[in-house]
Every structure is written in C-alpha cells, then in structure tokens.
Design a protein around this motif. Structure first.
Motif, PDB file in Angstrom:
ATOM      1  N   GLY A  13       0.800  -1.214   0.000  1.00 28.36           N
ATOM      2  CA  GLY A  13       0.000   0.000   0.000  1.00 28.36           C
ATOM      3  C   GLY A  13       0.832   1.262   0.000  1.00 28.36           C
ATOM      4  O   GLY A  13       2.048   1.231  -0.173  1.00 28.36           O
ATOM      5  N   THR A  14       0.138   2.374   0.230  1.00 23.44           N
ATOM      6  CA  THR A  14       0.742   3.699   0.169  1.00 23.44           C
ATOM      7  C   THR A  14       0.332   4.497   1.404  1.00 23.44           C
ATOM      8  O   THR A  14      -0.825   4.467   1.805  1.00 23.44           O
TER       9      THR A  14
ATOM     10  N   LEU B  85       6.923   6.066   7.828  1.00 26.52           N
ATOM     11  CA  LEU B  85       5.969   6.015   6.717  1.00 26.52           C
ATOM     12  C   LEU B  85       5.483   4.585   6.496  1.00 26.52           C
ATOM     13  O   LEU B  85       4.305   4.359   6.213  1.00 26.52           O
ATOM     14  N   GLY B  86       6.380   3.615   6.640  1.00 28.75           N
ATOM     15  CA  GLY B  86       5.985   2.216   6.514  1.00 28.75           C
ATOM     16  C   GLY B  86       4.955   1.822   7.557  1.00 28.75           C
ATOM     17  O   GLY B  86       4.031   1.055   7.274  1.00 28.75           O
TER      18      GLY B  86
ATOM     19  N   HIS C  99       5.334   4.335  -0.918  1.00 26.81           N
ATOM     20  CA  HIS C  99       4.687   3.173  -1.524  1.00 26.81           C
ATOM     21  C   HIS C  99       5.539   1.982  -1.088  1.00 26.81           C
ATOM     22  O   HIS C  99       6.761   2.013  -1.229  1.00 26.81           O
ATOM     23  N   VAL C 100       4.890   0.938  -0.545  1.00 24.35           N
ATOM     24  CA  VAL C 100       5.627  -0.177   0.045  1.00 24.35           C
ATOM     25  C   VAL C 100       5.214  -1.504  -0.591  1.00 24.35           C
ATOM     26  O   VAL C 100       4.021  -1.773  -0.767  1.00 24.35           O
ATOM     27  N   ALA C 101       6.204  -2.310  -0.924  1.00 30.16           N
ATOM     28  CA  ALA C 101       5.977  -3.661  -1.435  1.00 30.16           C
ATOM     29  C   ALA C 101       6.809  -4.637  -0.611  1.00 30.16           C
ATOM     30  O   ALA C 101       7.925  -4.322  -0.193  1.00 30.16           O
ATOM     31  N   LEU C 102       6.246  -5.801  -0.379  1.00 31.48           N
ATOM     32  CA  LEU C 102       6.971  -6.866   0.310  1.00 31.48           C
ATOM     33  C   LEU C 102       7.645  -7.723  -0.755  1.00 31.48           C
ATOM     34  O   LEU C 102       6.986  -8.227  -1.659  1.00 31.48           O
ATOM     35  N   GLY C 103       8.955  -7.839  -0.664  1.00 34.38           N
ATOM     36  CA  GLY C 103       9.697  -8.657  -1.619  1.00 34.38           C
ATOM     37  C   GLY C 103       9.803 -10.092  -1.143  1.00 34.38           C
ATOM     38  O   GLY C 103       8.868 -10.642  -0.564  1.00 34.38           O
TER      39      GLY C 103
ATOM     40  N   THR D 120       9.323   3.164  -2.058  1.00 38.57           N
ATOM     41  CA  THR D 120       9.483   4.252  -3.001  1.00 38.57           C
ATOM     42  C   THR D 120       8.896   5.483  -2.329  1.00 38.57           C
ATOM     43  O   THR D 120       7.695   5.517  -2.030  1.00 38.57           O
ATOM     44  N   ILE D 121       9.744   6.475  -2.050  1.00 42.47           N
ATOM     45  CA  ILE D 121       9.292   7.708  -1.411  1.00 42.47           C
ATOM     46  C   ILE D 121       8.995   8.703  -2.535  1.00 42.47           C
ATOM     47  O   ILE D 121       9.911   9.282  -3.130  1.00 42.47           O
TER      48      ILE D 121
END
Length: 150
Positions: A19-20, A73-74, A109-113, A129-130
């Motif tokens: 999410g963001t 932010l996370g 914007h956060v993604a789990l790798g 991604t900021i």
C-alpha cells in the motif's frame, strides 16, 4: 493498514504491494532538526537564502533524512504484529533519484519482496518508493531487510 500476525502470513504475502502512506510535508524545521542531530549543516539543507540561489532554488532535505522516514511512513502502511522480535537488519540498496525540496509533500509506496526462511526465523525484504507529490521521479528508493523472530 495491513497487519501481519504470523510469520506464515508474512511468507504468503511475498511479492505483494502493501500500500501507500498518507502525504507528509517536509518542512524546514524537520530538516534543521535532522541537521542538528547529525551535525550535517551543509548550506543546501539549512541556509534558505543561499540555497535559493543554488541549483535547486531552495533548501533540500538530506538524503539520509528521507531514508530515515522509511520506518515511520511504513508504519502507516503495514504492521508486523508477529509474536517475536522484529529487527532492522539493514539496507540492501538506496538511491535518491530526485532532490526533495523543503515544503514538498512525500508518501511511501511499500511492497513486500522475498521472504526467506532462516534458522532464527524469517528474513523479509521491503521495497520503499518515497514519492514526491507532483514529481515524476521519487525522492528515494530503498530496499530494507527485516528479521522476524518467532
């Protein structure tokens, strides 16, 4: 807000967009406080008059200030509420594609790798991604590593 309560939930979400965050304004007081805490008083960050005549037309946030916003932010996007300790293990990659002018708004914007099994628990990669409001390039792109212990 995405909340993970088990290590299995974290592993099952590998590769997902989490999410963001909300938008946050980066003001001069935050930059000055960071400069005071770190001893980095370079004019491009703290001298508004000189920076106005500089290459960006104003003061810019420290790259490390931008990076330091990642955990907060996370936390607006996701939470690891797993039973054991959550340890910051480091950062694999960090880039600052666009200077962050003071007074601008950012969001993460956060993604789990990948999520890997370790003898001590799980290792999760998080991609941040900021974004800068109104800009094509982000202020920061970072891949962090978290250890989740059972």
């Amino acid at each position: 807000m995405r909340t993970f309560t088990t290590l299995d939930e974290v592993a099952a979400a590998a590769g997902e967009e989490l999410g963001t965050s909300e938008w946050v304004t980066i003001d001069q007081q935050r930059v000055d406080t960071f400069a005071e805490a770190t001893g980095d008083h370079q004019w491009i960050h703290v001298d508004a008059e000189r920076a106005a005549a500089g290459p960006f037309g104003g003061t810019i946030a420290h790259g490390y200030l931008t990076l330091s916003l990642v955990p907060w932010l996370g936390s607006l996007v996701f939470s690891f509420e797993t039973p054991g300790a959550k340890l910051n293990y480091g950062v694999n990659k960090v880039r600052y594609p666009q200077p962050l002018l003071v007074g601008r708004r950012v969001r993460a914007h956060v993604a789990l790798g990948d999520v890997a099994d370790l003898p001590a628990g799980k290792q999760a990669l998080l991609r941040y991604t900021i974004e800068i409001e109104g800009e094509a390039k982000p202020a920061c792109v970072a891949e962090t590593v978290v250890l989740l212990l059972p």
